[in-house]
Scaffold this active site. Structure first.
Site, PDB file in Angstrom:
ATOM      1  N   ASP A  10       2.463  72.024  19.949  1.00  0.00           N
ATOM      2  CA  ASP A  10       1.444  72.537  20.864  1.00  0.00           C
ATOM      3  C   ASP A  10       2.143  72.918  22.176  1.00  0.00           C
ATOM      4  OD1 ASP A  10      -1.176  72.899  22.097  1.00  0.00           O
ATOM      5  OD2 ASP A  10      -0.779  70.999  23.105  1.00  0.00           O
ATOM      6  N   ILE A  11       1.461  73.668  23.025  1.00  0.00           N
ATOM      7  CA  ILE A  11       2.076  74.086  24.296  1.00  0.00           C
ATOM      8  C   ILE A  11       1.623  73.207  25.455  1.00  0.00           C
ATOM      9  CG2 ILE A  11       2.259  75.929  26.008  1.00  0.00           C
ATOM     10  CD1 ILE A  11       2.238  77.947  23.774  1.00  0.00           C
ATOM     11  N   ASP A  12       0.381  73.362  25.868  1.00  0.00           N
ATOM     12  CA  ASP A  12      -0.095  72.713  27.088  1.00  0.00           C
ATOM     13  C   ASP A  12      -0.233  71.206  26.907  1.00  0.00           C
ATOM     14  OD1 ASP A  12      -0.722  75.169  28.797  1.00  0.00           O
ATOM     15  OD2 ASP A  12      -1.806  75.592  26.939  1.00  0.00           O
ATOM     16  N   ASP A 208      -1.539  67.122  21.791  1.00  0.00           N
ATOM     17  CA  ASP A 208      -2.203  66.207  22.727  1.00  0.00           C
ATOM     18  C   ASP A 208      -3.685  66.473  22.913  1.00  0.00           C
ATOM     19  OD1 ASP A 208      -2.496  67.494  25.937  1.00  0.00           O
ATOM     20  OD2 ASP A 208      -1.658  68.668  24.301  1.00  0.00           O
TER      21      ASP A 208
END
Length: 258
Positions: A10-12, A208
């Protein structure tokens, strides 16, 4: 390939910290994975045009974007799952009645259906992306893979009841992702791993957020960040440190990839 794996990030809140910066330990970890011959991919709710620079910096060529609706392997599009256009028209009309703005998103750009709105500014600023231009007709005549609906927490329930064609995933106190029913990062990941031939035991994911739950639940090796919500941690097999505390590097050590 038996000794190689594929890892989806995932990124953020996972690759990027809360200031949208890439920790140096994360960048080093990704480089080390690639040196070992592993495949590295991104799985995000973001649009492809929102993380071009990150892909370039990390030399990543596979990604699942729009929560699984637009999937790229070796820089080539291999899967798309657009929103139902007629249902989206009705949702947009209902949103206008309730003074809830929407932002239409395809693979190249995004457009708002109303002029500058506080909800749009408040939520999109957290992603550090440019504000969308206004084009109420942007949804017509083109495939859209995600729409952002801007409303306070709880008010999306009326849309969930009215539009069974869509899933609504909250990512901000005043914004939810609208995606096709049943669409998920897990489904997008399946499009990639099936083509590359990775067994379940060779698949890893780090995340997350609420939109990571299905991915973390379904992949054999799943790692929730220390900054993840409790419900997200519960879905994962492992929990690492927070993104601010070298969580990616520690998590890759935890699962034995580094």
């Amino acid at each position: 390939m038996a000794d190689k794996s594929i890892i989806f990030f995932d990124i953020d809140g996972t690759l990027l910290n809360h200031e949208k910066q890439l920790p140096s330990s994360t960048k080093t970890s990704i480089s080390q994975l690639k040196e070992k011959g592993h495949e590295v991919a991104i799985a995000t709710g973001r649009a492809p045009f929102m993380f071009k620079d990150l892909r370039t910096e990390l030399d990543i060529h596979h990604f699942v974007s729009y929560n699984g609706q637009y999937v790229v392997l070796n820089d080539e599009v291999i899967y798309t799952n657009p929103l139902d256009g007629q249902a989206l028209e009705k949702l947009t009309a209902m949103a206008l009645e309730h003074e809830h703005p929407v932002v239409f998103m395809d693979h190249e750009d995004m457009r708002a259906n109303v002029p500058e709105h506080d909800y749009i500014i408040e939520s999109l600023r957290t992603l550090q992306v440019e504000m969308p231009a206004v084009d109420p007709a942007y949804s017509q005549g083109r495939p859209l893979y995600q729409t952002l609906l801007f409303c306070p927490e709880g008010e999306e329930e009326q849309y969930e009841e009215a539009f069974p064609e869509f899933d609504f995933i909250r990512w901000h106190p005043v914004s939810v992702d609208v995606i096709p029913k049943g669409g998920s990062k897990a489904n997008g990941i399946e499009q990639i791993v099936r083509r590359l031939g990775f067994a379940k035991e060779q698949q890893y994911a780090f995340g997350d957020g609420l939109n990571d739950i299905e991915m973390l639940s379904e992949l054999h090796h799943s790692v929730a960040m220390g900054n993840a919500l409790p419900v997200v941690k519960k879905a994962a097999k492992y929990v690492t440190a927070s993104v601010e505390d070298d969580g990616i590097w520690r998590g890759l050590q935890l699962v034995g990839l580094l």
